[in-house]
Design a protein around this motif. Structure first.
Motif, mmCIF file in Angstrom:
data_model
loop_
_atom_site.group_PDB
_atom_site.id
_atom_site.type_symbol
_atom_site.label_atom_id
_atom_site.label_comp_id
_atom_site.label_asym_id
_atom_site.label_seq_id
_atom_site.Cartn_x
_atom_site.Cartn_y
_atom_site.Cartn_z
ATOM 1 N N GLN A 78 -15.071 37.565 23.282
ATOM 2 C CA GLN A 78 -14.336 38.741 22.302
ATOM 3 C C GLN A 78 -13.057 37.903 21.645
ATOM 4 N N LEU A 79 -12.486 37.127 22.557
ATOM 5 C CA LEU A 79 -11.219 36.384 21.795
ATOM 6 C C LEU A 79 -11.742 35.359 20.872
ATOM 7 N N VAL A 80 -12.561 34.482 21.269
ATOM 8 C CA VAL A 80 -13.143 33.536 20.370
ATOM 9 C C VAL A 80 -13.556 34.039 18.974
ATOM 10 N N GLU A 81 -14.560 34.933 19.141
ATOM 11 C CA GLU A 81 -15.158 35.684 17.879
ATOM 12 C C GLU A 81 -14.039 36.537 16.862
ATOM 13 N N THR A 82 -13.070 37.327 17.438
ATOM 14 C CA THR A 82 -12.236 38.065 16.734
ATOM 15 C C THR A 82 -10.897 37.507 16.357
ATOM 16 N N VAL A 83 -10.483 36.670 17.206
ATOM 17 C CA VAL A 83 -9.130 36.144 17.060
ATOM 18 C C VAL A 83 -9.206 34.590 16.690
ATOM 19 N N ILE A 84 -9.526 33.631 17.634
ATOM 20 C CA ILE A 84 -9.645 32.216 17.477
ATOM 21 C C ILE A 84 -10.328 31.766 16.144
ATOM 22 N N LYS A 85 -11.733 32.071 16.246
ATOM 23 C CA LYS A 85 -12.387 31.526 14.901
ATOM 24 C C LYS A 85 -11.739 32.055 13.709
ATOM 25 N N PRO A 86 -11.498 33.187 13.293
ATOM 26 C CA PRO A 86 -10.855 33.500 12.109
ATOM 27 C C PRO A 86 -9.839 32.976 11.829
ATOM 28 N N SER A 87 -8.673 32.888 13.087
ATOM 29 C CA SER A 87 -7.354 32.277 12.480
ATOM 30 C C SER A 87 -7.478 30.784 12.339
ATOM 31 N N LEU A 88 -8.531 29.968 12.899
ATOM 32 C CA LEU A 88 -8.740 28.522 12.480
ATOM 33 C C LEU A 88 -9.491 28.613 11.133
ATOM 34 N N ALA A 89 -10.134 29.373 10.605
ATOM 35 C CA ALA A 89 -10.856 29.366 9.619
ATOM 36 C C ALA A 89 -9.715 29.756 8.379
ATOM 37 N N ALA A 90 -8.856 30.296 8.849
ATOM 38 C CA ALA A 90 -7.667 30.551 7.854
ATOM 39 C C ALA A 90 -6.802 29.349 7.922
ATOM 40 N N GLY A 91 -7.009 28.406 8.345
ATOM 41 C CA GLY A 91 -6.115 27.195 8.369
ATOM 42 C C GLY A 91 -4.955 27.439 9.136
ATOM 43 N N LYS A 92 -4.887 28.041 10.416
ATOM 44 C CA LYS A 92 -3.851 28.201 11.080
ATOM 45 C C LYS A 92 -4.020 27.350 12.478
ATOM 46 N N VAL A 93 -2.878 27.149 12.991
ATOM 47 C CA VAL A 93 -2.675 26.593 14.302
ATOM 48 C C VAL A 93 -3.073 27.687 15.399
ATOM 49 N N VAL A 94 -4.049 27.424 16.466
ATOM 50 C CA VAL A 94 -4.206 28.544 17.294
ATOM 51 C C VAL A 94 -3.725 27.776 18.673
ATOM 52 N N ILE A 95 -2.748 28.686 19.444
ATOM 53 C CA ILE A 95 -2.246 27.858 20.854
ATOM 54 C C ILE A 95 -2.715 28.975 21.770
ATOM 55 N N LEU A 124 -21.865 29.560 26.377
ATOM 56 C CA LEU A 124 -22.094 30.832 25.483
ATOM 57 C C LEU A 124 -21.191 31.737 25.129
ATOM 58 N N ALA A 125 -20.105 31.660 25.924
ATOM 59 C CA ALA A 125 -18.999 32.470 25.383
ATOM 60 C C ALA A 125 -18.005 32.054 23.867
ATOM 61 N N THR A 126 -18.183 30.668 23.934
ATOM 62 C CA THR A 126 -17.267 29.990 22.941
ATOM 63 C C THR A 126 -18.198 29.478 21.759
ATOM 64 N N GLY A 127 -19.442 29.654 21.894
ATOM 65 C CA GLY A 127 -20.390 29.019 20.905
ATOM 66 C C GLY A 127 -20.193 27.555 21.010
ATOM 67 N N GLY A 128 -19.649 26.861 21.891
ATOM 68 C CA GLY A 128 -19.226 25.413 21.826
ATOM 69 C C GLY A 128 -17.925 25.058 21.086
ATOM 70 N N LEU A 129 -17.118 25.984 20.778
ATOM 71 C CA LEU A 129 -15.816 25.690 20.283
ATOM 72 C C LEU A 129 -14.845 24.883 21.506
ATOM 73 N N GLN A 130 -14.481 23.984 21.005
ATOM 74 C CA GLN A 130 -13.584 23.073 22.055
ATOM 75 C C GLN A 130 -12.273 22.967 21.426
ATOM 76 N N PRO A 131 -11.217 23.014 22.198
ATOM 77 C CA PRO A 131 -9.724 22.631 21.570
ATOM 78 C C PRO A 131 -9.587 21.171 21.100
ATOM 79 N N ASP A 132 -8.752 21.122 20.122
ATOM 80 C CA ASP A 132 -8.477 19.899 19.747
ATOM 81 C C ASP A 132 -7.465 18.955 20.622
ATOM 82 N N LEU A 133 -6.766 19.608 21.525
ATOM 83 C CA LEU A 133 -5.588 19.160 22.289
ATOM 84 C C LEU A 133 -5.552 20.244 23.417
#
Length: 215
Positions: A78-95, A124-133
């Motif tokens: 839920q967090l990845v799909e509704t918060v993290i991915k949209p924020s990254l797509a908007a060019g933001k830094v996500v911590i 499965l939960a992240t769709g393979g999204l991994q952090p940069d750091l």
């Protein structure tokens, strides 16, 4: 990801000071005019916060390791799909305070679950999204638990020292497997010095377009 986006996660055993450092990092980014989103696991959405309450309850319900794994990843999806991915797509830094590394360390190494199973659930939960750091704030478990001794303990903080030692070893194993992404920092050092070490590494990773050099 859009230019300017960066996904940073913080990992560590109990009492390692992650929450303090993520706030300090966001403050430094804000001073440079960098848009940053701060979130934490499990949490960050109404559904994820409901799941978090199960783990933070003073008298948590009995729960087998597989249920822990699935609940953490339900909150994460839920967090990845509704918060993290949209924020990254908007060019933001996500911590993010904890991410998939925590599940591997706590459920995989701490609970001795099959690591392939844990990794599959995470993927499965992240769709393979991994952090940069990934910043690992390393601390002897006994020291961290002592820091928590005067607080109301949650489900994991009540676990035996041996459990937390397995978690720490898990974190160190994960960091050795991926040294390009993981940064190990001694969490017993002065918080200000630790914050500066984190900031130095973040500046190296940020795209030059955001103008964070020379802080």
């Amino acid at each position: 990801m859009e230019i300017g986006s960066l996904f940073i996660t913080f990992e560590g055993t109990e009492g390692s000071g992650k929450s303090t450092q993520v706030k300090l990092l966001r403050r430094k980014l804000a001073r440079r005019g960098v848009a940053a989103v701060l979130t934490a696991e499990p949490g960050g959405t109404p559904l994820s916060n409901r799941i978090r309450s199960l783990f933070k309850a003073q008298h948590p319900p009995p729960m087998v390791p597989l249920a822990e794994l699935l609940l953490f990843n339900a909150a994460r999806a839920q967090l990845v799909e509704t918060v993290i991915k949209p924020s990254l797509a908007a060019g933001k830094v996500v911590i993010c305070d904890r991410y998939t590394g925590s599940t591997l360390a706590y459920q995989g190494f701490g609970r001795c679950m099959d690591l392939d199973l844990v990794e599959t659930a995470n993927r499965l939960a992240t769709g393979g999204l991994q952090p940069d750091l990934v910043f690992l704030l390393d601390l002897p478990p006994g020291v961290g638990l002592q820091r928590k001794s005067d607080q109301r303990l949650d489900r994991f903080e009540r676990e035996a020292l041996e459990f937390h030692e397995r978690v720490r070893e898990g974190y160190l194993t994960l960091s050795r497997r991926d040294p390009q992404r993981w940064v190990i920092l001694e969490a017993e050092q002065d918080p200000v010095a630790l914050s500066q070490s984190i900031w130095d590494r973040v500046q190296e990773a940020l795209p030059v377009e955001v103008g964070c050099k020379g802080y």
